[in-house]
Each structure stands twice: as C-alpha cells, then as structure tokens.
Design a protein around this motif. Sequence first.
Motif, PDB file in Angstrom:
ATOM      1  N   UNK A   1      -1.687 -34.554  20.904  1.00 28.62           N
ATOM      2  CA  UNK A   1      -1.106 -35.106  22.116  1.00 28.62           C
ATOM      3  C   UNK A   1      -0.313 -34.022  22.829  1.00 28.62           C
ATOM      4  N   UNK A   2      -0.542 -33.877  24.123  1.00 31.10           N
ATOM      5  CA  UNK A   2       0.219 -32.916  24.899  1.00 31.10           C
ATOM      6  C   UNK A   2       1.628 -33.421  25.136  1.00 31.10           C
ATOM      7  N   UNK A   3       2.547 -32.520  25.513  1.00 33.34           N
ATOM      8  CA  UNK A   3       3.934 -32.931  25.707  1.00 33.34           C
ATOM      9  C   UNK A   3       4.103 -33.996  26.793  1.00 33.34           C
ATOM     10  N   UNK A   4       3.288 -33.930  27.864  1.00 29.69           N
ATOM     11  CA  UNK A   4       3.392 -34.950  28.916  1.00 29.69           C
ATOM     12  C   UNK A   4       3.095 -36.325  28.352  1.00 29.69           C
TER      13      UNK A   4
ATOM     14  N   UNK B   1       5.431 -39.737  27.967  1.00 29.70           N
ATOM     15  CA  UNK B   1       4.994 -41.024  28.540  1.00 29.70           C
ATOM     16  C   UNK B   1       4.895 -42.103  27.461  1.00 29.70           C
ATOM     17  N   UNK B   2       4.298 -41.753  26.321  1.00 31.34           N
ATOM     18  CA  UNK B   2       4.151 -42.722  25.225  1.00 31.34           C
ATOM     19  C   UNK B   2       5.509 -43.211  24.725  1.00 31.34           C
ATOM     20  N   UNK B   3       6.519 -42.358  24.840  1.00 28.90           N
ATOM     21  CA  UNK B   3       7.877 -42.722  24.401  1.00 28.90           C
ATOM     22  C   UNK B   3       8.634 -43.461  25.510  1.00 28.90           C
ATOM     23  N   UNK B   4       7.980 -43.663  26.659  1.00 33.97           N
ATOM     24  CA  UNK B   4       8.633 -44.359  27.770  1.00 33.97           C
ATOM     25  C   UNK B   4       9.624 -43.495  28.518  1.00 33.97           C
TER      26      UNK B   4
ATOM     27  N   UNK C   1       8.742 -37.780  32.715  1.00 36.99           N
ATOM     28  CA  UNK C   1       8.266 -36.418  32.479  1.00 36.99           C
ATOM     29  C   UNK C   1       9.004 -35.495  33.446  1.00 36.99           C
ATOM     30  N   UNK C   2       9.798 -34.574  32.885  1.00 33.10           N
ATOM     31  CA  UNK C   2      10.516 -33.590  33.695  1.00 33.10           C
ATOM     32  C   UNK C   2      10.207 -32.197  33.156  1.00 33.10           C
ATOM     33  N   UNK C   3      10.374 -31.205  34.006  1.00 36.64           N
ATOM     34  CA  UNK C   3      10.126 -29.823  33.578  1.00 36.64           C
ATOM     35  C   UNK C   3      10.988 -29.422  32.390  1.00 36.64           C
TER      36      UNK C   3
ATOM     37  N   UNK D   1      12.306 -31.297  30.001  1.00 36.21           N
ATOM     38  CA  UNK D   1      11.852 -31.996  28.796  1.00 36.21           C
ATOM     39  C   UNK D   1      10.548 -31.403  28.285  1.00 36.21           C
ATOM     40  N   UNK D   2       9.628 -31.127  29.203  1.00 37.27           N
ATOM     41  CA  UNK D   2       8.364 -30.502  28.804  1.00 37.27           C
ATOM     42  C   UNK D   2       8.611 -29.147  28.149  1.00 37.27           C
ATOM     43  N   UNK D   3       9.455 -28.343  28.778  1.00 38.51           N
ATOM     44  CA  UNK D   3       9.745 -27.005  28.239  1.00 38.51           C
ATOM     45  C   UNK D   3      10.403 -27.101  26.868  1.00 38.51           C
ATOM     46  N   UNK D   4      11.330 -28.024  26.701  1.00 44.93           N
ATOM     47  CA  UNK D   4      12.008 -28.195  25.409  1.00 44.93           C
ATOM     48  C   UNK D   4      10.991 -28.578  24.334  1.00 44.93           C
ATOM     49  N   UNK D   5      10.101 -29.519  24.634  1.00 52.65           N
ATOM     50  CA  UNK D   5       9.089 -29.909  23.652  1.00 52.65           C
ATOM     51  C   UNK D   5       8.189 -28.734  23.275  1.00 52.65           C
ATOM     52  N   UNK D   6       7.786 -27.952  24.256  1.00 48.16           N
ATOM     53  CA  UNK D   6       6.921 -26.807  23.981  1.00 48.16           C
ATOM     54  C   UNK D   6       7.663 -25.765  23.143  1.00 48.16           C
ATOM     55  N   UNK D   7       8.886 -25.428  23.545  1.00 48.84           N
ATOM     56  CA  UNK D   7       9.670 -24.407  22.833  1.00 48.84           C
ATOM     57  C   UNK D   7       9.918 -24.817  21.386  1.00 48.84           C
ATOM     58  N   UNK D   8      10.318 -26.065  21.166  1.00 44.40           N
ATOM     59  CA  UNK D   8      10.580 -26.522  19.800  1.00 44.40           C
ATOM     60  C   UNK D   8       9.279 -26.588  19.002  1.00 44.40           C
ATOM     61  N   UNK D   9       8.171 -26.920  19.658  1.00 43.96           N
ATOM     62  CA  UNK D   9       6.881 -26.940  18.977  1.00 43.96           C
ATOM     63  C   UNK D   9       6.441 -25.562  18.512  1.00 43.96           C
ATOM     64  N   UNK D  10       6.757 -24.549  19.298  1.00 47.43           N
ATOM     65  CA  UNK D  10       6.379 -23.174  18.965  1.00 47.43           C
ATOM     66  C   UNK D  10       7.343 -22.553  17.951  1.00 47.43           C
ATOM     67  N   UNK D  11       8.604 -22.986  17.987  1.00 50.91           N
ATOM     68  CA  UNK D  11       9.668 -22.399  17.161  1.00 50.91           C
ATOM     69  C   UNK D  11      10.356 -23.464  16.309  1.00 50.91           C
ATOM     70  N   UNK D  12       9.716 -23.919  15.231  1.00 51.67           N
ATOM     71  CA  UNK D  12      10.369 -24.950  14.415  1.00 51.67           C
ATOM     72  C   UNK D  12      11.696 -24.450  13.832  1.00 51.67           C
ATOM     73  N   UNK D  13      12.630 -25.359  13.701  1.00 55.47           N
ATOM     74  CA  UNK D  13      13.947 -25.090  13.124  1.00 55.47           C
ATOM     75  C   UNK D  13      14.789 -24.203  14.043  1.00 55.47           C
ATOM     76  N   UNK D  14      14.652 -24.364  15.331  1.00 53.61           N
ATOM     77  CA  UNK D  14      15.340 -23.543  16.320  1.00 53.61           C
ATOM     78  C   UNK D  14      16.678 -24.176  16.712  1.00 53.61           C
ATOM     79  N   UNK D  15      17.688 -23.336  16.889  1.00 58.19           N
ATOM     80  CA  UNK D  15      19.008 -23.792  17.321  1.00 58.19           C
ATOM     81  C   UNK D  15      18.990 -24.093  18.823  1.00 58.19           C
TER      82      UNK D  15
END
Length: 148
Positions: A6-9, A13-16, A19-21, A23-37
């Motif tokens: 599932x893409x970040x968008x 949406x599924x979480x209700x 979609x904002x830039x 939020x999308x960026x945060x999801x992508x960054x955390x997805x690429x860098x697990x355990x990030x501060x």
Amino acid sequence: MTTAMEGPEQLLRNAGLRVTSPRLAVLVVVGINPHIAAEDVATHVRERLGAVSTQTVYDALRVCTDAGLMRRIEPAGSPARYERRTGDNHHHLVCRRCGRIEDVDCAVGHAPCLAADDDHGFEIDEAEVNYWGICPECRASEALLVAD
C-alpha cells in the motif's frame, strides 16, 4: 499490520486521514529509516519538502502513530524512535554503545517474563521487550582498540 504494497496516500486514506505533503513525507521517511528519531525525521522531511516546521513534523508523527500507521518506541536513554512495522508485537535489540536498534520477531516461551504473573484484571494485548547488548560493529571496534 501495514504492508509495503500500500502506498502512503492509500494508507492515510484507509486510516481516515487527510492526505498532506508532510504526512506523506513522514510516512516515506520513516519507511526508509526504521527506528528514526523525530529530529532526524524532520531533517529528512525538510530535504524532501523544503521549509516545514518541527511542530508540523511532530503532529504528523503523532497522527500517524495514533492511526496505527507507525509505532513509537522509547528505549531507555534514547529519544523516541519511529518505525512503520506495526501490528505484529515484534521486539527490539538495542546496542548499549552506539544505540543501533534492530527488529526481532516476537519472543516465545516462558523466559524471561513473557506472560504476566498477575494481570491485575488487564486484558493484555502487547508486550514490549528490548534486548540490550553490544552490536557486532561496536564489538569489532572495541577489539581493535584492545589490540593496539
């Protein structure tokens, strides 16, 4: 459990959630860098989007965590960290020297304390376990120092 399919968008949406830039960026960054501060998330989000306030990043982290799209962990002596792996009750290995964190699948068995002796009437749905030790890189550099 969130999936890589599932893409970040769509996750938002599924979480209700709107979609904002950020939020999308945060999801992508955390997805690429697990355990990030959070501060590191903010740095990476700014690299992607330009000027974004720290408060906006913290709000996006909170909203996404509250919606179950990411998980916040807080190893002792470390700032809160974020990861996208959710819903599977996995645990973590933490290096005492460098702070590196790795995922470990859910522990099984009786030791050390996987089932509460007295649940005090709680319906337990999660156990948070951190294993502490020294990672291979820190052990190797320690061995080099001793050899010198």
